[in-house]
Design an enzyme around this catalytic site. Structure first.
Site, PDB file in Angstrom:
ATOM      1  N   GLY A 125     -17.383  71.879 -64.078  1.00 16.86           N
ATOM      2  CA  GLY A 125     -16.152  71.305 -63.532  1.00 16.86           C
ATOM      3  C   GLY A 125     -14.913  71.946 -64.136  1.00 16.86           C
ATOM      4  N   HIS A 128     -14.481  75.516 -62.901  1.00 17.48           N
ATOM      5  CA  HIS A 128     -13.963  75.462 -61.532  1.00 17.48           C
ATOM      6  C   HIS A 128     -12.462  75.186 -61.553  1.00 17.48           C
ATOM      7  CE1 HIS A 128     -13.901  74.722 -57.224  1.00 17.48           C
ATOM      8  NE2 HIS A 128     -13.274  73.582 -57.456  1.00 17.48           N
ATOM      9  N   TYR A 129     -12.052  74.228 -62.391  1.00 20.62           N
ATOM     10  CA  TYR A 129     -10.637  73.850 -62.507  1.00 20.62           C
ATOM     11  C   TYR A 129      -9.784  75.062 -62.900  1.00 20.62           C
ATOM     12  CZ  TYR A 129      -6.640  71.857 -65.139  1.00 20.62           C
ATOM     13  OH  TYR A 129      -5.396  71.589 -65.657  1.00 20.62           O
ATOM     14  N   VAL A 130     -10.228  75.793 -63.916  1.00 17.36           N
ATOM     15  CA  VAL A 130      -9.436  76.936 -64.393  1.00 17.36           C
ATOM     16  C   VAL A 130      -9.362  78.026 -63.312  1.00 17.36           C
ATOM     17  CG1 VAL A 130      -9.327  78.786 -66.113  1.00 17.36           C
ATOM     18  CG2 VAL A 130      -9.868  76.456 -66.824  1.00 17.36           C
ATOM     19  N   LYS A 133      -6.955  76.845 -60.569  1.00 17.19           N
ATOM     20  CA  LYS A 133      -5.567  76.938 -61.040  1.00 17.19           C
ATOM     21  C   LYS A 133      -5.094  78.387 -61.034  1.00 17.19           C
ATOM     22  CE  LYS A 133      -3.915  72.898 -62.509  1.00 17.19           C
ATOM     23  NZ  LYS A 133      -2.922  72.160 -61.684  1.00 17.19           N
TER      24      LYS A 133
END
Ligand SMILES: NC(=O)c1ccc[n+]([C@@H]2O[C@H](COP(=O)([O-])OP(=O)(O)OC[C@H]3O[C@@H](n4cnc5c(N)ncnc54)[C@H](OP(=O)(O)O)[C@@H]3O)[C@@H](O)[C@H]2O)c1
Length: 216
Positions: A125, A128-130, A133
């Site tokens: 997770g 994926h977030y990085v 962004k």
């Protein structure tokens, strides 16, 4: 200055709305739930309902029209990879398209260090977030907007110090949300700080000086 904040009821957003309102800017704060309208009013801003997932670009553009600046500090906040894609990724793309359609040139994005939490326990997770962004940053830099990307370190809720380290590349660290808001507040009033990526952590440079140095 007329500022439209997306994510206005969030940790960074409500602090920024308070600072901008105190200095006399007109702030509109977009929120999803009815309860958040009071949070936004308490910071001195005017609430308007909106949702990055369900609103169309045209609907968002209608809300943005008449403002000078957009600040995007919305985020899925760990509610799932699908939400990260929809809010931090596609939501940013929608908001940028809406700003262009509405003729609102200045666009400030709160992003994240690409090297956030390196060396920690890997998580699908967070990776994926990085990635989302970073792709949002890339997207914004390819628009014709007068963009500014601020990449804070790990956000803290404790009181700010008013002092930061800010630059195109700085060592990873923490930073209070108060100081992120103070930096964006100062940066918004320094029009020459444009089309740059700024990494931001706690440090020993007063926020105003840090913005002035970057602007030159
Ligand atoms: N946490 C960290 O250490 C860290 C570090 C670096 C960067 N960042 C980034 O910094 C930014 C600001 O952080 P923060 O602490 O202020 O975040 P936050 O408190 O979670 O605020 C995010 C705001 O976005 C709103 N939002 C979520 N989904 C939305 C949607 N579909 N449409 C419109 N608004 C929506 C939220 O509203 P709801 O309450 O309705 O969900 C909330 O008000 C985020 O983008 C985050 O990714 C965080």
């Amino acid at each position: 200055m007329r500022v439209f904040q997306i994510g206005a009821a969030g940790g960074v957003g409500r602090r920024l709305a308070g600072l901008l309102s105190e200095r006399g800017d007109e702030v509109t704060g977009m929120h999803r739930s009815l309860a958040q309208a009071d949070t936004i009013r308490a910071s001195g801003a005017t609430p308007v309902t909106g949702d990055l997932i369900s609103d169309t670009v045209e609907e968002l553009a209608g809300k943005l029209a008449g403002h000078d600046t957009v600040v995007f500090s919305a985020g899925a906040h760990g509610t799932g990879m699908d939400k990260t894609t929809l809010i931090d990724g596609q939501g940013l793309e929608k908001a940028a398209a809406a700003a262009e359609a509405a003729g609102v040139d200045r666009f400030v994005l709160v992003s994240v260090f690409p090297d956030a939490l390196r060396g920690g326990e890997p998580s699908e997770g967070f990776e994926h977030y990085v990635k989302v962004k970073k792709s949002a940053d890339v997207h914004l830099t390819r628009t014709g907007l007068d963009w500014l990307i601020v990449r804070p370190g790990t956000l803290l809720d404790g009181p700010g110090t008013g002092q930061v380290t800010a630059g195109p590349a700085v060592e990873y660290g923490d930073v209070p949300r108060d100081d992120v808001a103070a930096f964006i507040d100062a940066a918004l009033h320094e029009p020459s700080l444009s089309r740059v990526i700024v990494e931001l952590t706690s440090g020993d440079t007063p926020v105003g000086d840090a913005v002035a140095r970057l602007a030159t």
